[in-house]
Design a protein around this motif. Structure first.
Motif, short mmCIF file in Angstrom:
data_model
loop_
_atom_site.label_atom_id
_atom_site.label_comp_id
_atom_site.label_asym_id
_atom_site.label_seq_id
_atom_site.Cartn_x
_atom_site.Cartn_y
_atom_site.Cartn_z
N SER A 221 22.28 26.04 2.14
CA SER A 221 23.21 26.75 2.49
C SER A 221 23.10 27.98 1.21
O SER A 221 21.64 27.89 0.24
CB SER A 221 24.48 27.07 1.88
N HIS A 222 23.04 29.65 1.71
CA HIS A 222 22.56 30.46 0.95
C HIS A 222 23.75 30.47 -0.44
O HIS A 222 23.53 31.46 -1.26
CB HIS A 222 22.30 31.65 1.51
N ASP A 223 24.63 30.50 0.13
CA ASP A 223 25.85 30.55 -1.06
C ASP A 223 25.72 29.21 -2.24
O ASP A 223 26.21 27.54 -1.69
CB ASP A 223 27.30 30.80 0.00
N VAL B 233 30.62 20.81 -2.97
CA VAL B 233 30.87 19.76 -1.75
C VAL B 233 30.02 19.05 -2.88
O VAL B 233 29.85 17.86 -2.51
CB VAL B 233 30.53 20.00 -0.72
N SER B 234 28.69 19.44 -3.95
CA SER B 234 27.60 18.76 -3.71
C SER B 234 27.75 17.88 -5.01
O SER B 234 28.09 17.98 -5.97
CB SER B 234 26.80 19.31 -3.67
N HIS B 235 26.90 16.42 -5.24
CA HIS B 235 27.02 16.66 -6.37
C HIS B 235 25.59 16.60 -7.23
O HIS B 235 26.03 16.41 -8.75
CB HIS B 235 26.39 14.60 -5.84
N ARG B 236 24.66 17.19 -6.46
CA ARG B 236 22.85 17.80 -7.34
C ARG B 236 23.02 18.65 -6.68
O ARG B 236 23.64 18.88 -4.77
CB ARG B 236 22.66 16.85 -7.17
N VAL B 237 22.72 19.79 -7.17
CA VAL B 237 21.61 20.91 -6.22
C VAL B 237 20.94 20.94 -6.31
O VAL B 237 20.12 21.01 -7.59
CB VAL B 237 22.61 22.32 -6.71
N VAL B 238 20.29 21.77 -5.94
CA VAL B 238 18.12 21.96 -5.71
C VAL B 238 18.42 22.87 -5.43
O VAL B 238 18.56 23.58 -4.18
CB VAL B 238 17.81 21.57 -4.80
N VAL B 239 17.86 24.12 -5.96
CA VAL B 239 17.30 25.54 -5.55
C VAL B 239 16.10 26.08 -5.53
O VAL B 239 14.98 25.35 -5.97
CB VAL B 239 17.85 26.33 -7.05
N LEU B 240 15.77 26.85 -3.85
CA LEU B 240 14.44 26.77 -4.00
C LEU B 240 14.66 28.84 -4.42
O LEU B 240 14.96 29.41 -4.15
CB LEU B 240 14.48 26.77 -2.22
N ASP C 133 23.00 22.98 8.20
CA ASP C 133 22.71 23.85 7.98
C ASP C 133 23.59 25.22 8.36
O ASP C 133 23.73 25.82 9.53
CB ASP C 133 21.44 23.96 8.94
N GLU C 134 23.95 25.75 6.73
CA GLU C 134 24.75 26.56 6.67
C GLU C 134 26.53 26.50 7.67
O GLU C 134 26.54 27.13 8.65
CB GLU C 134 23.84 27.61 7.08
N PRO C 135 26.79 25.29 7.37
CA PRO C 135 27.84 24.63 8.33
C PRO C 135 29.35 25.58 8.97
O PRO C 135 30.21 25.14 9.16
CB PRO C 135 28.28 23.84 7.47
N VAL C 136 29.52 26.24 7.22
CA VAL C 136 30.06 27.35 6.99
C VAL C 136 30.22 28.21 6.12
O VAL C 136 30.67 29.76 6.71
CB VAL C 136 31.62 26.86 5.35
N GLY D 4 19.48 28.68 -1.47
CA GLY D 4 17.82 29.27 -1.90
C GLY D 4 18.57 30.61 -0.64
O GLY D 4 19.38 31.09 0.18
N GLU D 5 17.85 32.05 -0.85
CA GLU D 5 18.09 33.19 -0.25
C GLU D 5 17.32 32.45 0.93
O GLU D 5 16.61 31.93 1.26
CB GLU D 5 16.80 33.84 -1.16
#
Length: 228
Positions: free
Chosen positions: A212-214, A221-228, A179-182, A49-50
C-alpha cells in the motif's frame, strides 16, 4: 534447547528488476535493486512506498508476472524466482493475489458461483464439490449465500473486494499478495475490509504481503512494516 527460528514462508534476497525503456540504445532502468524481505507463516508484512517506488513490482515478481534480473525469491525454502509457466502452476495453490480493482479480476459475464468454483475445478474438484465449497467461501467473507446467483456488477465496490478475497481463498493458499486492496474504497468500507483480512488470517493462518501507499492502512493490519 533449540533456538533455531522457523524458516520464513516467503524470503526475497537481493532482488533486482529492470524495465526496458523505448528506443534501441536506451539502457534498462532499475525499478527495484537489492531488495530483501521475509514474511513469516501466518504473518502480515506491510510493504509501503510512494508511487513508483517499486512496491507493486515486488508483488508481481513473487507472482511470476515479471522476471528479475538477479536475486532470489524463496517460498518455504523453494526457489521460485524463474519458474516456467508450467512450473508456476504448482505454486498457484500456495500463492494467490488480491488486486486494487476487484472488478478487473472478476469475469463480469459469469455468476459469482461460477467465478468462485472456477479455481476449485481447475485444482481437480468436481463441480458438485466446488459448488458445496462456494457457500462456505461466501460465509467466510460475510456475504449471503444467495450471492452465488448474481453477477459482479450487482455488488458494491466493498462487496466485490470481498468476492475477490473469497476467490483468493478458494484453494487454501498459504500466502496472499494484497496489492493496494482497499485504496479504491471509502474509509468506512476500508475499515470493514481490513477487519476481514485480520479475521481470515486468525482463522486460517494465511500470510499476507500487504502492499500500500498508505502507511496508516499498513499499520492497521501488519505485524511488521518495510518502507521503500
Amino acid at each position: 534447547m533449540n533456538n533455531t527460528s522457523p524458516a520464513p514462508l516467503l524470503k526475497i534476497e537481493d532482488l533486482r528488476v529492470q524495465f526496458r525503456r523505448s528506443g534501441f540504445v536506451a539502457k534498462p532502468i532499475d525499478v527495484i535493486k537489492g531488495v530483501g524481505l521475509e514474511v513469516g507463516k501466518g504473518e502480515t508484512l506491510g510493504l509501503v512506498g510512494e508511487s513508483g517506488s517499486g512496491k507493486s513490482t515486488i508483488g508481481r515478481a513473487v507472482m511470476g508476472l515479471v522476471r528479475p534480473v538477479s536475486g532470489r525469491i524463496l517460498l518455504d525454502g523453494r526457489d521460485i524466482t524463474l519458474l516456467s509457466r508450467r512450473q508456476r502452476r504448482t505454486v498457484a495453490r500456495d500463492v494467490q493475489v488480491v488486486f486494487q480493482d476487484p472488478y478487473s479480476s472478476l469475469n463480469p459475464s459469469l455468476l459469482v458461483g461460477d467465478i468462485l468454483a472456477e479455481p476449485l475445478i481447475a485444482q481437480g474438484k468436481s463441480r458438485r464439490e466446488a459448488q458445496a465449497t462456494v457457500a462456505g467461501l461466501l460465509d467466510r467473507v460475510h456475504l449471503p449465500e444467495g450471492s452465488y446467483r448474481r453477477l459482479p456488477r450487482e455488488f458494491s465496490g466493498g462487496q466485490r473486494q470481498r468476492l475477490a478475497i473469497a476467490r483468493a481463498l478458494a484453494i487454501g493458499p498459504r500466502l496472499i499478495i494484497c496489492d493496494e486492496p482497499v485504496s479504491a474504497l471509502d474509509l468506512v468500507t476500508q475499515r470493514k475490509v481490513l477487519d476481514l483480512f485480520v479475521e481470515i488470517q486468525e482463522n486460517t493462518g494465511v500470510g499476507y504481503l500487504f502492499i500500500s501507499h498508505d502507511l496508516a492502512v499498513v499499520r492497521a493490519v501488519s505485524h511488521r512494516v518495510v518502507v521503500l
